[in-house]
Design a protein around this motif. Structure first.
Motif, short mmCIF file in Angstrom:
data_model
loop_
_atom_site.label_atom_id
_atom_site.label_comp_id
_atom_site.label_asym_id
_atom_site.label_seq_id
_atom_site.Cartn_x
_atom_site.Cartn_y
_atom_site.Cartn_z
N VAL A 76 1.02 -1.21 0.12
CA VAL A 76 0.49 -0.33 -0.22
C VAL A 76 0.94 1.39 0.32
CG1 VAL A 76 -0.60 0.04 2.16
CG2 VAL A 76 -1.57 1.45 0.78
N LEU A 77 2.10 1.46 0.35
CA LEU A 77 2.81 2.85 0.56
C LEU A 77 3.47 2.50 -0.80
CD1 LEU A 77 4.18 2.25 4.58
CD2 LEU A 77 2.25 3.79 3.52
N GLY A 78 4.10 1.53 -0.92
CA GLY A 78 4.45 1.98 -2.49
C GLY A 78 3.47 2.32 -4.04
N GLU A 79 2.07 2.22 -3.60
CA GLU A 79 1.44 2.58 -4.54
C GLU A 79 1.02 3.93 -4.99
OE1 GLU A 79 0.38 0.61 -6.98
OE2 GLU A 79 0.87 -0.93 -5.53
N LYS A 80 0.55 4.67 -5.66
CA LYS A 80 0.27 6.34 -6.66
C LYS A 80 -0.46 7.24 -5.78
CE LYS A 80 0.43 8.51 -10.64
NZ LYS A 80 1.74 8.97 -10.76
N TRP A 81 -1.02 6.27 -5.21
CA TRP A 81 -2.34 7.24 -4.01
C TRP A 81 -1.20 7.99 -2.95
CZ3 TRP A 81 -2.62 7.38 1.53
CH2 TRP A 81 -1.87 6.52 1.92
N LEU A 82 -0.11 7.61 -2.78
CA LEU A 82 0.45 7.71 -1.35
C LEU A 82 1.45 9.78 -2.19
CD1 LEU A 82 1.75 8.24 1.23
CD2 LEU A 82 3.04 6.82 0.78
N SER A 83 1.79 9.01 -3.43
CA SER A 83 2.39 10.31 -3.65
C SER A 83 1.65 11.12 -4.61
CB SER A 83 3.92 9.99 -4.94
OG SER A 83 2.33 9.51 -6.33
N ASN A 84 0.04 10.38 -5.05
CA ASN A 84 -0.64 11.85 -5.37
C ASN A 84 -1.56 13.22 -4.60
OD1 ASN A 84 -0.82 10.46 -8.16
ND2 ASN A 84 -2.96 9.40 -7.92
N PHE A 85 -1.25 12.05 -2.73
CA PHE A 85 -2.04 13.16 -2.29
C PHE A 85 -1.07 13.30 -1.77
CE2 PHE A 85 -1.88 14.11 2.92
CZ PHE A 85 -3.23 13.76 2.71
N SER A 86 0.39 13.41 -1.61
CA SER A 86 1.48 14.39 -1.23
C SER A 86 1.99 15.42 -1.91
CB SER A 86 2.81 13.71 -1.38
OG SER A 86 3.83 14.52 -0.39
N GLN A 87 1.42 15.44 -3.50
CA GLN A 87 1.82 16.31 -4.25
C GLN A 87 0.09 17.19 -3.78
OE1 GLN A 87 1.64 14.06 -8.40
NE2 GLN A 87 3.96 14.06 -7.54
N ALA A 88 -1.23 16.48 -4.34
CA ALA A 88 -1.75 18.07 -4.04
C ALA A 88 -2.34 18.67 -2.83
CB ALA A 88 -2.95 17.10 -3.88
N HIS A 89 -1.12 17.96 -1.49
CA HIS A 89 -1.52 18.38 -0.12
C HIS A 89 0.02 19.14 0.07
CE1 HIS A 89 -5.16 16.18 -0.43
NE2 HIS A 89 -5.93 17.11 0.26
N ALA A 90 0.70 19.48 -1.13
CA ALA A 90 2.00 20.06 -0.02
C ALA A 90 2.54 19.62 0.29
CB ALA A 90 1.87 21.66 0.27
N GLY A 91 3.24 18.11 0.52
CA GLY A 91 3.86 17.18 1.12
C GLY A 91 3.13 17.30 2.47
N LYS A 92 2.64 17.11 2.24
CA LYS A 92 1.53 16.43 4.15
C LYS A 92 1.71 15.18 3.63
CE LYS A 92 -2.60 16.93 6.23
NZ LYS A 92 -3.88 16.13 5.43
N LYS A 93 1.64 14.24 5.06
CA LYS A 93 1.50 12.87 5.01
C LYS A 93 -0.01 12.53 5.15
CE LYS A 93 4.59 12.14 8.88
NZ LYS A 93 5.20 11.70 9.72
N PRO A 94 -0.12 11.72 4.22
CA PRO A 94 -1.96 11.63 4.32
C PRO A 94 -1.97 10.48 6.14
CG PRO A 94 -0.56 9.75 3.63
CD PRO A 94 0.00 10.23 3.63
N VAL A 95 -3.36 10.69 6.44
CA VAL A 95 -3.49 10.71 7.86
C VAL A 95 -4.65 9.41 7.51
CG1 VAL A 95 -4.98 10.29 10.56
CG2 VAL A 95 -3.39 12.65 9.38
N VAL A 96 -4.20 7.97 8.29
CA VAL A 96 -4.65 6.93 8.41
C VAL A 96 -5.17 6.55 9.34
CG1 VAL A 96 -4.43 4.48 7.33
CG2 VAL A 96 -3.53 6.14 6.23
N ILE A 97 -6.60 5.87 8.80
CA ILE A 97 -6.91 5.41 10.53
C ILE A 97 -7.63 3.21 10.04
CG2 ILE A 97 -9.79 5.41 10.18
CD1 ILE A 97 -9.97 5.18 12.68
N VAL A 98 -6.67 2.54 10.74
CA VAL A 98 -7.03 1.24 10.85
C VAL A 98 -8.29 0.78 11.76
CG1 VAL A 98 -6.35 -0.94 10.59
CG2 VAL A 98 -4.70 0.93 10.43
N GLY A 99 -9.41 0.47 10.21
CA GLY A 99 -10.86 0.59 10.59
C GLY A 99 -10.98 -1.11 10.32
N PHE A 100 -11.63 -1.89 10.66
CA PHE A 100 -12.60 -2.61 10.90
C PHE A 100 -11.66 -4.03 9.50
CE2 PHE A 100 -15.81 -6.51 10.97
CZ PHE A 100 -15.39 -6.84 12.06
N VAL A 101 -11.12 -5.25 10.70
CA VAL A 101 -10.93 -6.24 9.61
C VAL A 101 -11.22 -7.24 9.59
CG1 VAL A 101 -8.76 -8.14 9.04
CG2 VAL A 101 -8.31 -5.47 9.51
N LYS A 102 -12.22 -7.69 8.70
CA LYS A 102 -13.12 -9.18 9.35
C LYS A 102 -12.76 -10.36 8.95
CE LYS A 102 -18.00 -11.05 7.84
NZ LYS A 102 -18.73 -11.05 6.73
#
Length: 164
Positions: A24-50
């Protein structure tokens, strides 16, 4: 690795959590978020794993392994979820009456999560006479909380052969 039973164990939990977090940390969503938010790290919550497998798997242990991998990566900010978040809110509520004004924690200052990870653990058992193969498939997805867009889907497969 010690694996006496062929069932899901602590080594499986850590290995799957580390590998899937690396995915998950090697995928494009992370760089897309960082670029769109001036280098800010995304905030993640781990929800339910059934746990939809054939055996008892303590999903909380697996979730904790994912959270550890997220924190150790340094690439995301992790916020507390579920019952633990409720316990923190209970403490904050208690402080409103029992702590000094200068040390009391205020309402409405939590960090809101940008993304939530959720998923499930599945298994298939195939057996013949005294031999058995257990196939585990762990599916996780990461969703943008604001838009409900699924930004990443990943999985990890694990197969165990048991001979009696």
């Amino acid at each position: 690795q010690v694996d006496l039973s062929g069932r899901w164990n602590d080594v499986d939990s850590k290995m799957v959590a580390d590998e899937i977090t690396k995915q998950v940390l090697g995928e494009k969503w992370l760089s897309n978020f960082s670029q769109a938010h001036a280098g800010k790290k995304p905030v993640v919550i781990v929800g339910f794993v059934k746990n939809s497998s054939h055996e008892h798997i303590e999903a909380e242990t697996f979730i904790k392994n994912i959270e550890i991998a997220f924190i150790n990566s340094g690439l995301v900010t992790l916020v507390q979820g579920g019952e633990k978040r409720q316990e923190i809110r209970g403490e904050k509520s208690d402080q409103q009456d029992n702590a000094s004004q200068s040390t009391m924690k205020k309402w409405g200052l939590e960090i809101g999560a940008d993304f939530m990870m959720q998923g499930d653990i599945n298994s298939i058992v195939d057996s013949y006479k005294r031999d058995k193969v257990v196939f585990y498939k762990i599916n996780l997805e990461l969703t943008n909380i604001q838009s409900s867009e699924v930004v990443w889907i990943g999985d990890k497969e694990l197969k165990k052969e048991i001979r009696n």
